[in-house]
Design an enzyme around this catalytic site. Structure first.
Site, PDB file in Angstrom:
ATOM      1  N   CYS A  43      -1.296 -29.848  10.232  1.00  0.00           N
ATOM      2  CA  CYS A  43      -2.496 -29.877  10.272  1.00  0.00           C
ATOM      3  C   CYS A  43      -2.887 -29.092  12.072  1.00  0.00           C
ATOM      4  CB  CYS A  43      -3.273 -31.086  10.300  1.00  0.00           C
ATOM      5  SG  CYS A  43      -4.780 -31.089  10.940  1.00  0.00           S
ATOM      6  N   CYS A  48      -4.541 -26.756   9.788  1.00  0.00           N
ATOM      7  CA  CYS A  48      -6.127 -26.796   9.876  1.00  0.00           C
ATOM      8  C   CYS A  48      -6.569 -26.291  11.253  1.00  0.00           C
ATOM      9  CB  CYS A  48      -6.561 -28.100   9.714  1.00  0.00           C
ATOM     10  SG  CYS A  48      -5.556 -28.894   8.474  1.00  0.00           S
ATOM     11  N   LYS A  51      -5.842 -22.623  12.347  1.00  0.00           N
ATOM     12  CA  LYS A  51      -6.789 -21.583  11.246  1.00  0.00           C
ATOM     13  C   LYS A  51      -8.115 -21.771  11.681  1.00  0.00           C
ATOM     14  CE  LYS A  51      -8.773 -23.672   8.213  1.00  0.00           C
ATOM     15  NZ  LYS A  51      -8.210 -24.075   7.031  1.00  0.00           N
ATOM     16  N   TYR A 180      -6.569 -21.730  -1.242  1.00  0.00           N
ATOM     17  CA  TYR A 180      -7.343 -22.135  -0.091  1.00  0.00           C
ATOM     18  C   TYR A 180      -6.589 -21.141   1.225  1.00  0.00           C
ATOM     19  CZ  TYR A 180      -8.634 -27.062  -0.906  1.00  0.00           C
ATOM     20  OH  TYR A 180      -9.087 -28.218  -1.347  1.00  0.00           O
ATOM     21  N   GLU A 184      -8.996 -17.768   2.903  1.00  0.00           N
ATOM     22  CA  GLU A 184      -9.243 -18.234   4.324  1.00  0.00           C
ATOM     23  C   GLU A 184      -8.558 -17.114   5.018  1.00  0.00           C
ATOM     24  OE1 GLU A 184      -9.946 -22.918   4.316  1.00  0.00           O
ATOM     25  OE2 GLU A 184      -7.872 -22.185   5.167  1.00  0.00           O
ATOM     26  N   HIS A 439     -36.903 -29.756   7.619  1.00  0.00           N
ATOM     27  CA  HIS A 439     -37.488 -28.497   7.363  1.00  0.00           C
ATOM     28  C   HIS A 439     -37.498 -27.805   8.756  1.00  0.00           C
ATOM     29  CE1 HIS A 439     -39.514 -25.184   5.329  1.00  0.00           C
ATOM     30  NE2 HIS A 439     -40.298 -25.159   6.177  1.00  0.00           N
ATOM     31  N   GLU A 444     -32.144 -28.855   3.045  1.00  0.00           N
ATOM     32  CA  GLU A 444     -33.291 -29.366   2.346  1.00  0.00           C
ATOM     33  C   GLU A 444     -33.343 -29.038   0.912  1.00  0.00           C
ATOM     34  OE1 GLU A 444     -37.174 -27.845   3.367  1.00  0.00           O
ATOM     35  OE2 GLU A 444     -36.108 -26.482   4.751  1.00  0.00           O
TER      36      GLU A 444
HETATM   37  P1  NDP Z   1      -3.041 -23.588  -3.440  1.00  0.00           P
HETATM   38  O1  NDP Z   1      -2.459 -24.415  -4.361  1.00  0.00           O
HETATM   39  O2  NDP Z   1      -4.612 -23.630  -2.905  1.00  0.00           O
HETATM   40  O3  NDP Z   1      -3.113 -22.025  -4.103  1.00  0.00           O
HETATM   41  C1  NDP Z   1      -2.105 -21.248  -4.476  1.00  0.00           C
HETATM   42  C2  NDP Z   1      -2.406 -19.853  -5.021  1.00  0.00           C
HETATM   43  O4  NDP Z   1      -1.127 -19.219  -5.242  1.00  0.00           O
HETATM   44  C3  NDP Z   1      -3.045 -20.099  -6.327  1.00  0.00           C
HETATM   45  O5  NDP Z   1      -4.081 -18.923  -6.400  1.00  0.00           O
HETATM   46  C4  NDP Z   1      -1.740 -19.801  -7.349  1.00  0.00           C
HETATM   47  O6  NDP Z   1      -2.383 -18.996  -8.653  1.00  0.00           O
HETATM   48  C5  NDP Z   1      -0.938 -18.847  -6.619  1.00  0.00           C
HETATM   49  N1  NDP Z   1       0.393 -18.934  -7.017  1.00  0.00           N
HETATM   50  C6  NDP Z   1       0.957 -19.739  -7.186  1.00  0.00           C
HETATM   51  N2  NDP Z   1       2.223 -19.532  -7.540  1.00  0.00           N
HETATM   52  C7  NDP Z   1       2.507 -18.272  -7.692  1.00  0.00           C
HETATM   53  C8  NDP Z   1       3.398 -17.307  -7.862  1.00  0.00           C
HETATM   54  N3  NDP Z   1       4.614 -17.530  -8.058  1.00  0.00           N
HETATM   55  N4  NDP Z   1       2.967 -15.947  -7.797  1.00  0.00           N
HETATM   56  C9  NDP Z   1       1.740 -15.503  -7.479  1.00  0.00           C
HETATM   57  N5  NDP Z   1       0.787 -16.338  -7.294  1.00  0.00           N
HETATM   58  C10 NDP Z   1       1.052 -17.701  -7.346  1.00  0.00           C
HETATM   59  O7  NDP Z   1      -2.126 -23.168  -2.238  1.00  0.00           O
HETATM   60  P2  NDP Z   1      -2.232 -22.930  -0.863  1.00  0.00           P
HETATM   61  O8  NDP Z   1      -1.125 -22.116  -0.354  1.00  0.00           O
HETATM   62  O9  NDP Z   1      -3.466 -21.903  -0.751  1.00  0.00           O
HETATM   63  O10 NDP Z   1      -2.805 -24.154  -0.067  1.00  0.00           O
HETATM   64  C11 NDP Z   1      -2.107 -25.111  -0.167  1.00  0.00           C
HETATM   65  C12 NDP Z   1      -2.563 -26.299   0.046  1.00  0.00           C
HETATM   66  O11 NDP Z   1      -2.785 -26.722   1.363  1.00  0.00           O
HETATM   67  C13 NDP Z   1      -3.884 -26.542  -0.606  1.00  0.00           C
HETATM   68  O12 NDP Z   1      -3.747 -27.050  -1.932  1.00  0.00           O
HETATM   69  C14 NDP Z   1      -4.753 -27.505   0.025  1.00  0.00           C
HETATM   70  O13 NDP Z   1      -4.374 -28.982  -0.276  1.00  0.00           O
HETATM   71  C15 NDP Z   1      -4.037 -27.406   1.465  1.00  0.00           C
HETATM   72  N6  NDP Z   1      -4.958 -26.748   2.239  1.00  0.00           N
HETATM   73  C16 NDP Z   1      -6.233 -27.227   2.722  1.00  0.00           C
HETATM   74  C17 NDP Z   1      -7.247 -26.584   3.379  1.00  0.00           C
HETATM   75  C18 NDP Z   1      -8.432 -26.808   3.415  1.00  0.00           C
HETATM   76  O14 NDP Z   1      -8.754 -28.057   3.474  1.00  0.00           O
HETATM   77  N7  NDP Z   1      -9.469 -26.108   4.177  1.00  0.00           N
HETATM   78  C19 NDP Z   1      -6.725 -24.952   3.895  1.00  0.00           C
HETATM   79  C20 NDP Z   1      -5.346 -24.549   3.525  1.00  0.00           C
HETATM   80  C21 NDP Z   1      -4.576 -25.318   2.944  1.00  0.00           C
HETATM   81  P3  NDP Z   1      -3.144 -19.809  -9.710  1.00  0.00           P
HETATM   82  O15 NDP Z   1      -4.500 -20.081  -9.264  1.00  0.00           O
HETATM   83  O16 NDP Z   1      -2.988 -19.080 -11.004  1.00  0.00           O
HETATM   84  O17 NDP Z   1      -2.241 -21.168 -10.005  1.00  0.00           O
END
Ligand code: NDP
Length: 462
Positions: A43, A48, A51, A180, A184, A439, A444
């Site tokens: 984080c 976080c 970022k 995510y 982002e 307001h 709201e």
């Molecule tokens: P996510 O799990 O959110 O997303 C992973 C993405 O990668 C999905 O779109 C998935 O596709 C795709 N994917 C997975 N495997 C493959 C592959 N082999 N080839 C191509 N695409 C693939 O992971 P992130 O890395 O974005 O983030 C990790 C975690 O970190 C989040 O789940 C969250 O918990 C935390 N996080 C939270 C944030 C916040 O609170 N604002 C900010 C950043 C991270 P598909 O949808 O098809 O599975």
């Protein structure tokens, strides 16, 4: 004390590990925490916090444009990446220092080494080779970004960890993923003027979120200038003579860019931890298996945070850590309730969400009522093409309990934090309606939506 060197030994000085260690030490117990990188964890060091600074930095672009529509002369603003990057990293250093200081103030021994299990009570520190024993051990090692190791040319790619340290702002970038992190950063870099392409294997980004949120974010990416390519993946990365990388896609396209970024999820960081020596069971992708009290398969070994792959968010790791201390050191077994945890996605505009999506609500509760609205917020109305705001309330039919609230638009993360109290408390739509509006605000709308939304296929005359 017992026959052990420590009452509690924590592996990992991230959000969860630090909170558990401090609370335990403050009870007068002997506690150490091992950290192989820097105190603060994902984080603070590579997640976080930096970022969000990047989101703020990139967000000025829209603000400059909007300022013009309010009569401001803003000239031609330019962005100095090295100046920003160094300021951001200096703040990260400061925060990491505070984490270390707070550990010391609480009486926790910070050991800046890696710790690996030798047996269920013994850890070896690396590189020193010193062995320590502990009565209770907490695993809080977090997660690590995934890359597709089987991909030809994967060594030419980077992950989110590296984005905070880029020597220069690339002119072009391709990001794999649609979660995510991919969404982002795609918007951050697009707003900073980088030609950004997002390659997602599905059809609409943010799988698992409410469909209206997904559509709004998907459109938002395109509005921000991100080229979004769906239903395909990388097949090969080649480094060219000029240093650029040629990324080949399964659909036959080829992209030539400065940086290739994998943002395809994160796995529990348990590799090489020696969990097998201690008998700690792991599940899918190496995540430590725990019960509702964060207890592993070994009764005196616990795990909190992303390493358990439950709800991978900083505040959840902290809550799990507090419950762990209550359970183990206050003789008060406490399980953290992972339902109705609000979260935000810092796209631009951002997402704020809490509770069940419409699809989950229909699946779990059958009939639900949906209230939703999409409008152009007042702040952007003097500008050329304001981002829309989407708000949605999912209500259980019969009880009228609000099961989920989903927002995409400016300030959505701030709004959802307050709304999460109402959803967690199980309040009803009537109670939302009985709350007087503030307001003029965007929020709201959440207490003034009266008309149920009917899916087009259920509307009269169809
Ligand atoms: P996510 O799990 O959110 O997303 C992973 C993405 O990668 C999905 O779109 C998935 O596709 C795709 N994917 C997975 N495997 C493959 C592959 N082999 N080839 C191509 N695409 C693939 O992971 P992130 O890395 O974005 O983030 C990790 C975690 O970190 C989040 O789940 C969250 O918990 C935390 N996080 C939270 C944030 C916040 O609170 N604002 C900010 C950043 C991270 P598909 O949808 O098809 O599975």
């Amino acid at each position: 004390m017992s026959d052990f060197d420590y009452d509690l030994f924590t592996i990992g000085a991230g959000s969860g590990g630090v909170r558990a260690s401090r609370l335990t030490a403050l009870k007068g117990l002997k506690v150490a925490v091992a950290e192989e990188h820097r105190p603060g964890g994902t984080c603070v060091i590579r997640g976080c916090v930096p970022k969000k600074f990047m989101v703020y930095a990139s967000g000025f672009k829209k603000q400059f444009e909007l300022a013009k529509s309010y009569g401001w002369e803003v000239g031609s603003p330019s962005f100095d990446w090295p100046a920003f990057r160094d300021a951001m990293n200096a703040e990260v250093d400061r925060l990491s220092g505070i984490y270390a200081k707070n550990l010391g103030n609480a009486g926790v021994e910070l050991i800046e080494e890696r710790a690996e299990f030798i047996d269920a009570h013994t850890l070896e520190l690396k590189p020193s080779g010193r062995r320590v024993t502990a009565k209770c051990i907490l695993i809080a090692t977090g997660g690590r970004p995934n890359v597709d190791e089987t991909l030809e040319g994967v060594e030419h790619s980077i992950v989110s960890d590296h984005l905070f340290h880029l020597k220069k702002l690339p002119s072009s970038m391709v990001i794999a993923g649609g979660g995510y992190i991919a969404c982002e950063f795609a918007e951050v870099f697009a707003q900073l003027g980088v030609q950004t392409t997002l390659v997602y294997r599905g059809d609409t980004v943010l799988r698992g979120f409410d469909d209206d949120v997904r559509e709004a974010v998907h459109e938002g990416l395109k509005r921000a200038g991100v080229r979004v390519i769906t239903k395909t993946v990388f097949t090969r990365i080649e480094k060219q003579g000029d240093g650029k990388k040629a990324v080949h896609l399964k659909n036959g396209d080829e992209l030539v860019v400065d940086e290739v970024v994998f943002a395809i999820g994160r796995d529990a960081y348990t590799a090489g931890l020696g969990l097998e020596n201690a008998g700690v069971a792991t599940g899918r992708n190496g995540a430590v298996l725990v019960d509702e009290y964060s207890r592993t398969s070994v009764p005196h070994i616990y795990a909190v945070g992303d390493v358990t792959n439950r709800v991978n968010l900083t505040p959840v790791a902290i809550r799990e850590a507090v419950c762990f201390v209550e359970t183990v050191f206050n003789d008060n077994p406490t399980a953290y309730d992972h339902s109705n945890v609000a979260s935000a996605v810092f796209t631009q505009p951002p997402v704020g969400t809490v509770g069940l999506t419409e699809a989950e609500a229909r699946h779990e509760h059958g009939e639900v009522d949906v209230y939703k609205t999409s409008f152009r917020p007042m702040k952007g109305m003097l500008g050329p093409d304001p981002d829309r705001m989407m708000m949605k309330i999912v209500v259980q039919r019969g009880t009228n309990r609000v099961l989920g609230v989903h927002i995409v638009g400016d300030d959505a993360p701030e709004i959802i934090q307050a709304i999460a109290i109402a959803v967690k408390a199980g309040l009803t739509k009537e109670q939302f309606d009985a709350t007087c509006a503030v307001h003029p605000t965007v929020a709201e709308e959440l207490v003034t939506m009266r008309e149920k939304w009917t899916p087009p296929e259920l509307r009269p005359g169809r």
